[in-house]
Design a protein around this motif. Structure first.
Motif, short mmCIF file in Angstrom:
data_model
loop_
_atom_site.label_atom_id
_atom_site.label_comp_id
_atom_site.label_asym_id
_atom_site.label_seq_id
_atom_site.Cartn_x
_atom_site.Cartn_y
_atom_site.Cartn_z
N THR A 8 0.85 -1.18 0.00
CA THR A 8 0.00 0.00 0.00
C THR A 8 0.89 1.24 0.00
O THR A 8 1.87 1.32 0.75
N LEU A 10 2.24 4.76 0.84
CA LEU A 10 2.19 5.61 2.02
C LEU A 10 1.50 6.94 1.70
O LEU A 10 0.88 7.55 2.57
N SER A 12 -0.91 7.58 -0.99
CA SER A 12 -2.31 7.50 -1.41
C SER A 12 -3.18 6.59 -0.54
O SER A 12 -4.39 6.71 -0.55
N GLY A 13 -2.55 5.65 0.17
CA GLY A 13 -3.32 4.68 0.94
C GLY A 13 -3.91 3.58 0.08
O GLY A 13 -4.67 2.74 0.56
N ARG A 14 -3.54 3.54 -1.20
CA ARG A 14 -4.03 2.50 -2.11
C ARG A 14 -2.87 1.59 -2.48
O ARG A 14 -1.71 2.00 -2.46
N LEU A 34 4.08 2.28 7.13
CA LEU A 34 2.73 1.86 6.74
C LEU A 34 1.93 1.46 7.96
O LEU A 34 0.76 1.81 8.10
N SER A 37 0.13 4.05 9.78
CA SER A 37 -1.08 4.58 9.14
C SER A 37 -2.33 3.81 9.55
O SER A 37 -3.43 4.25 9.29
N GLN A 39 -3.49 0.68 8.58
CA GLN A 39 -3.90 -0.47 7.79
C GLN A 39 -3.10 -0.52 6.49
O GLN A 39 -2.59 0.49 6.02
N GLY A 40 -3.00 -1.73 5.91
CA GLY A 40 -2.28 -1.86 4.66
C GLY A 40 -2.16 -3.29 4.20
O GLY A 40 -2.63 -4.23 4.85
N ARG A 59 -4.99 -4.44 9.73
CA ARG A 59 -5.80 -3.29 10.11
C ARG A 59 -5.72 -3.19 11.62
O ARG A 59 -6.06 -4.15 12.32
N ASP A 95 -7.03 -3.27 -2.17
CA ASP A 95 -7.76 -2.07 -1.76
C ASP A 95 -9.15 -2.33 -1.21
O ASP A 95 -9.88 -1.39 -0.91
#
Length: 133
Positions: A8, A10, A12-14, A34, A37, A39-40, A59, A95
């Motif tokens: 994932t 860092l 965009s989170g996608r 990550l 943040s 989740q990933g 998560r 995603d």
């Protein structure tokens, strides 16, 4: 110790599917960021082969690990008792959020240990009990 990975983004989170080859400490640093943040999703393999490949989805403090031994064979690593079997946990697969029962949930710390051991040894058989899907 080299490793090929994607995870994932860092920014965009996608999920960013482009693979990167680096040393394990570089991956550890990016995974730590990550993790902060919340989740990933991470895909990891060794540089000399497409398979086996591990994926780590997390998560919060909960994680799931998939093992791909070839294009068609997928297994889940058994959980570490972090979550009771009857409880479900949602984690991102690329995603999209997917639900898993506590039977397959690990702490993120344990999941990261599994990834590190896989990269260091190149084997997955001794990392825990695998359940074919």
């Amino acid at each position: 110790m080299s490793v090929v990975w994607s995870m994932t983004s860092l920014e965009s989170g996608r999920f960013r599917p482009g693979e990167r080859c680096s040393e394990l400490p570089d991956l550890a640093g990016d995974f730590s960021e990550l993790r902060s943040s919340g989740q990933g999703y991470l895909e990891v393999r060794l540089p000399d082969s497409e398979y086996p490949q591990l994926t780590l989805s997390f998560r919060g403090d909960r994680a799931i690990i998939h093992l791909f031994t070839d294009e068609e064979t997928v297994s889940l690593l058994g959980g570490d008792g972090t979550v009771p079997p009857e409880v479900t946990v949602d984690v991102p697969i690329m995603d999209e959020l997917s639900s898993f029962t506590g039977d397959f949930v690990l702490s993120v710390d344990r999941a990261w240990d599994v990834v590190e051991n896989f990269v260091r040894t190149g084997t997955f058989e001794e990392l825990g009990e695998w359940f074919d899907l």
